[in-house]
Design an enzyme around this catalytic site. Structure first.
Site, mmCIF file in Angstrom:
data_model
loop_
_atom_site.group_PDB
_atom_site.id
_atom_site.type_symbol
_atom_site.label_atom_id
_atom_site.label_comp_id
_atom_site.label_asym_id
_atom_site.label_seq_id
_atom_site.Cartn_x
_atom_site.Cartn_y
_atom_site.Cartn_z
ATOM 1 N N HIS A 155 -39.051 32.120 10.950
ATOM 2 C CA HIS A 155 -38.599 31.061 11.905
ATOM 3 C C HIS A 155 -39.955 30.728 12.625
ATOM 4 C CE1 HIS A 155 -36.639 29.578 15.319
ATOM 5 N NE2 HIS A 155 -35.364 30.133 15.334
ATOM 6 N N GLU A 264 -39.294 26.011 9.840
ATOM 7 C CA GLU A 264 -38.848 27.308 9.214
ATOM 8 C C GLU A 264 -38.418 27.350 7.731
ATOM 9 O OE1 GLU A 264 -35.784 28.722 11.725
ATOM 10 O OE2 GLU A 264 -36.195 27.310 13.297
#
Length: 290
Positions: A155, A264
């Site tokens: 992330h 991400e």
């Protein structure tokens, strides 16, 4: 010749600081196996870390590169983004080599994880830095006697000076799920310019190259570019909460959305399935080229 690097502390928690011979640096917290900082050789900080984030047991860190596993977001019965980002990881190795620096961390199942996700697994996170490049690899092995499925993501929060001067290149022709309005759409143009809240899961990215572009000085046409490549992850998530959503996030300043953009590497739309003894690995590679 390699040199072992010791465990130190960052933001009050255990961490390891990687230092490559050329000056590239990275800091990884053992809490969550969380990459907190990445500074390329001779460069500046590339990751956004919220100044109001909590660094406490059981709490997720806002910014850097959280590891989402075994569930992405709220797409399943577990807590948001799973449990890997709030568990203590074990440092296996941290060393400076002749031209790079590398850290390897591991996380395995325990009684607490088996209560919410009844599977035996081992995660391995490898972080390598050299020059202008960062490589993050997440690997998972099924250590049990039955198959399981999971979703996952690295992330990554990128630091930007101004979100309004930032774009993402390389998404043209890709289908995506818009998590804001819960609809499926297609990207028709090459450049994505964030406007308002953006939360998209791009599908079929595979090894397609993406580029973060940031206009730094309009007068002399100066820009920053970060090339983003991934392997093993078939999806890419692009997220910025914008003002209204950011105001609801207790661990982020009200204007924090202006200084970050998440791009991400992810496996979301098609969960990874591992039979007993099988392994999977996904890689995100970042390279500052301007």
């Amino acid at each position: 010749m390699t040199r072992a690097l010791p465990i130190t502390r960052s933001h009050g928690i255990e961490a390891v600081e990687l230092v490559a011979p050329d000056g590239a640096r990275a800091t990884i917290a053992l809490h969550g196996g969380h990459l907190l900082s990445w500074i390329p050789a001779g460069g500046e900080e590339q990751l956004y870390l919220s100044p109001t984030s909590e660094f406490a047991i059981g709490q997720a860190i806002r910014g850097g590169v959280p590891v989402c596993f075994p569930q992405f977001a709220e797409r399943g019965p577990l807590k948001k983004h799973g449990f890997a980002r709030t568990k203590p990881w074990q440092l296996v190795a941290a060393e400076q080599g002749e031209s790079d620096a590398l850290a390897v961390l591991k996380l395995g199942d325990d009684a607490a994880t088996r209560m919410v996700w009844p599977h035996a697994f081992e995660l391995e996170l490898s972080v390598r830095i050299a020059g202008q490049e960062l490589q993050i690899e997440l690997a998972c092995e099924n250590k049990g006697d039955s198959a399981f499925e999971f979703t996952a993501a690295l992330h990554s929060y990128f630091r930007v000076a101004d979100i309004d001067a930032t774009s993402v290149q390389g998404l043209s022709g890709l289908d995506y799920f818009d998590s804001v309005d819960q609809t499926n759409k297609s990207q028709r143009v090459d450049l994505l310019l964030p406007s308002g809240e953006i939360d998209r899961i791009y599908q079929g990215v595979g090894s397609q190259d993406l580029t973060l572009k940031e206009q730094l000085a309009a007068a002399d046409n100066k820009e920053r570019r970060v090339e983003i490549r991934q392997q093993g992850f078939e999806d890419a998530v692009v997220w910025n909460p914008a003002a209204a959503k950011c105001a609801t996030l207790a661990d982020m300043p009200a204007d924090g959305w202006r200084q970050m953009l998440c791009i991400e590497a992810a496996a979301v739309m098609k969960p990874i399935r591992l039979e007993p003894g099988e392994s999977w690995a996904g890689l995100q590679s970042l390279n500052v080229v301007a």
